[in-house]
Design an enzyme around this catalytic site. Structure first.
Site, PDB file in Angstrom:
ATOM      1  N   ASN A   9      65.548  18.387  31.518  1.00  0.00           N
ATOM      2  CA  ASN A   9      66.191  17.085  31.358  1.00  0.00           C
ATOM      3  C   ASN A   9      67.183  17.222  30.204  1.00  0.00           C
ATOM      4  O   ASN A   9      66.775  17.280  29.047  1.00  0.00           O
ATOM      5  CB  ASN A   9      65.142  16.017  31.053  1.00  0.00           C
ATOM      6  CG  ASN A   9      65.774  14.679  30.734  1.00  0.00           C
ATOM      7  OD1 ASN A   9      66.957  14.473  31.005  1.00  0.00           O
ATOM      8  ND2 ASN A   9      64.994  13.771  30.168  1.00  0.00           N
ATOM      9  N   LYS A  11      69.302  15.105  29.231  1.00  0.00           N
ATOM     10  CA  LYS A  11      69.563  13.796  28.608  1.00  0.00           C
ATOM     11  C   LYS A  11      71.067  13.569  28.435  1.00  0.00           C
ATOM     12  O   LYS A  11      71.854  14.033  29.247  1.00  0.00           O
ATOM     13  CB  LYS A  11      68.827  13.687  27.266  1.00  0.00           C
ATOM     14  CG  LYS A  11      67.360  14.049  27.365  1.00  0.00           C
ATOM     15  CD  LYS A  11      66.579  13.577  26.168  1.00  0.00           C
ATOM     16  CE  LYS A  11      65.182  14.154  26.223  1.00  0.00           C
ATOM     17  NZ  LYS A  11      64.214  13.340  25.548  1.00  0.00           N
ATOM     18  N   HIS A  97      61.849   7.554  33.471  1.00  0.00           N
ATOM     19  CA  HIS A  97      61.712   8.275  32.202  1.00  0.00           C
ATOM     20  C   HIS A  97      61.431   7.272  31.087  1.00  0.00           C
ATOM     21  O   HIS A  97      61.938   6.149  31.108  1.00  0.00           O
ATOM     22  CB  HIS A  97      62.994   9.068  31.909  1.00  0.00           C
ATOM     23  CG  HIS A  97      62.828  10.016  30.768  1.00  0.00           C
ATOM     24  ND1 HIS A  97      62.943   9.612  29.454  1.00  0.00           N
ATOM     25  CD2 HIS A  97      62.515  11.335  30.734  1.00  0.00           C
ATOM     26  CE1 HIS A  97      62.720  10.655  28.664  1.00  0.00           C
ATOM     27  NE2 HIS A  97      62.455  11.714  29.418  1.00  0.00           N
ATOM     28  N   GLU A  99      62.561   6.916  28.269  1.00  0.00           N
ATOM     29  CA  GLU A  99      63.752   6.343  27.604  1.00  0.00           C
ATOM     30  C   GLU A  99      64.356   5.243  28.466  1.00  0.00           C
ATOM     31  O   GLU A  99      64.907   4.270  27.945  1.00  0.00           O
ATOM     32  CB  GLU A  99      64.753   7.469  27.288  1.00  0.00           C
ATOM     33  CG  GLU A  99      64.235   8.313  26.128  1.00  0.00           C
ATOM     34  CD  GLU A  99      64.556   9.790  26.189  1.00  0.00           C
ATOM     35  OE1 GLU A  99      65.507  10.194  26.880  1.00  0.00           O
ATOM     36  OE2 GLU A  99      63.830  10.566  25.529  1.00  0.00           O
ATOM     37  N   GLU A 167      54.340  12.144  30.765  1.00  0.00           N
ATOM     38  CA  GLU A 167      55.027  12.380  29.491  1.00  0.00           C
ATOM     39  C   GLU A 167      54.550  11.357  28.467  1.00  0.00           C
ATOM     40  O   GLU A 167      55.069  10.224  28.429  1.00  0.00           O
ATOM     41  CB  GLU A 167      56.539  12.230  29.668  1.00  0.00           C
ATOM     42  CG  GLU A 167      57.137  13.210  30.652  1.00  0.00           C
ATOM     43  CD  GLU A 167      58.614  13.458  30.354  1.00  0.00           C
ATOM     44  OE1 GLU A 167      58.954  14.612  30.100  1.00  0.00           O
ATOM     45  OE2 GLU A 167      59.393  12.497  30.344  1.00  0.00           O
ATOM     46  N   GLY A 173      60.313  14.618  22.283  1.00  0.00           N
ATOM     47  CA  GLY A 173      61.316  14.851  21.252  1.00  0.00           C
ATOM     48  C   GLY A 173      60.778  14.788  19.833  1.00  0.00           C
ATOM     49  O   GLY A 173      61.534  14.726  18.873  1.00  0.00           O
ATOM     50  N   SER A 213      57.752  17.776  24.230  1.00  0.00           N
ATOM     51  CA  SER A 213      57.856  18.894  23.282  1.00  0.00           C
ATOM     52  C   SER A 213      57.302  20.211  23.845  1.00  0.00           C
ATOM     53  O   SER A 213      56.646  20.971  23.131  1.00  0.00           O
ATOM     54  CB  SER A 213      57.193  18.531  21.950  1.00  0.00           C
ATOM     55  OG  SER A 213      57.866  17.427  21.361  1.00  0.00           O
TER      56      SER A 213
HETATM   57  C1  PEP Z   1      61.968  14.740  28.170  1.00  0.00           C
HETATM   58  O1  PEP Z   1      63.132  14.467  27.883  1.00  0.00           O
HETATM   59  O2  PEP Z   1      61.519  14.381  29.240  1.00  0.00           O
HETATM   60  C2  PEP Z   1      61.168  15.492  27.200  1.00  0.00           C
HETATM   61  C3  PEP Z   1      59.942  15.781  27.508  1.00  0.00           C
HETATM   62  O3  PEP Z   1      61.811  15.858  26.022  1.00  0.00           O
HETATM   63  P1  PEP Z   1      61.267  16.937  24.930  1.00  0.00           P
HETATM   64  O4  PEP Z   1      60.879  18.171  25.695  1.00  0.00           O
HETATM   65  O5  PEP Z   1      62.417  17.143  24.012  1.00  0.00           O
HETATM   66  O6  PEP Z   1      60.077  16.324  24.253  1.00  0.00           O
END
Ligand code: PEP
Length: 249
Positions: A9, A11, A97, A99, A167, A173, A213
């Protein structure tokens, strides 16, 4: 046997050239695609360039959008439709997601409408679910995630084109990863939920990704767990070398 899927992803990062170059570098990696599926989700403006880079590499990498709108066309300023992302080369879409849910206040009902339209259009859907830190601390993580799942999948008859991504919001992040044991516990709960609604055959075949992460040094321990079938990777997917290490865990 579920084939692992490692999804990037990207983003709201990378310009057109950077995204195409990164896609090319990922495709040039020494990946055994018979063992692992790979997906790249660039921003809308970069889908065409990434699709072209993938096509010219000849590698079976799936290109996904990070979101989509429910309507095909019309007076919806700023939105992007399913025919548009398909026309640009996307074969998949990330929906729900955290976000989108938390920053843009998308509801389960809206996400559910997008899930239906995307499946009808033949797209693969990566449906994201996950609890906030305060929900985990309050001991309601399972309820929250299963409620998101139930509402986001309401009326969906077939999970053939659906991948679920767990997630935990507090792990995205932040550098904090759920322990493989905690992630496995949630994945097993999600699979039990799918068994209750869709039956054992579907539950055994649906892929459940972990996201939050994920890095080259934690992917192997996560992937050892029975119900973790891959990863949705944000930060560590923005560099070809770290993403390739994750793909080749
Ligand atoms: C994501 O954007 O779905 C995500 C899991 O980001 P990160 O790996 O940076 O935590």
């Amino acid at each position: 046997m579920r084939k692992p899927l490692i999804a990037a992803n990207w983003k709201m990062f990378l310009n057109v050239k950077e995204a195409a170059d990164l896609a090319g570098a990922v495709c040039n990696g020494n990946t055994d695609y018979s063992k692992t599926d790979v997906m790249l989700a660039p921003s809308f403006t970069n889908i065409t360039a990434v699709s072209e880079a993938v096509k010219s590499s000849g590698k079976p990498v799936i290109v996904a959008a990070q979101n989509v709108y429910t309507e095909e066309s019309g007076a919806f300023t700023g939105e992007v439709s399913i025919p548009m992302i398909k026309g640009a080369g996307a074969g998949a879409v990330i929906l729900g997601h955290s976000e989108r849910r938390n920053v843009f206040k998308e509801t389960d009902e809206f996400i559910n409408a997008k899930v239906h339209k995307s499946i009808e259009a033949g797209l693969t859907v990566v449906l994201c679910v996950g609890e906030l830190l305060q929900e985990r601390e309050a001991g309601v993580a399972f309820e929250v995630v299963l409620a998101q799942l139930g509402k986001s999948l309401a009326g969906v008859k077939d999970l053939n084109k659906v991948v679920i991504a767990y997630e935990p919001v507090w792990a995205i992040g932040t550098g904090k990863t759920a322990s493989p044991e905690d992630a496995q516990a949630m994945h097993a709960e999600i699979r039990r939920f799918i068994t209750r609604i869709y039956g054992e055959h579907t539950a055994k075949s649906v892929r459940i990704l972990y996201g939050g992460s994920v890095k080259p040094d934690n992917i192997a321990d996560l992937m050892k767990k029975d119900d973790i079938d891959g990863a949705l990777v944000g930060g560590a997917s923005l560099k070809a070398d770290s993403f390739l290490k994750i793909i080749n865990f």
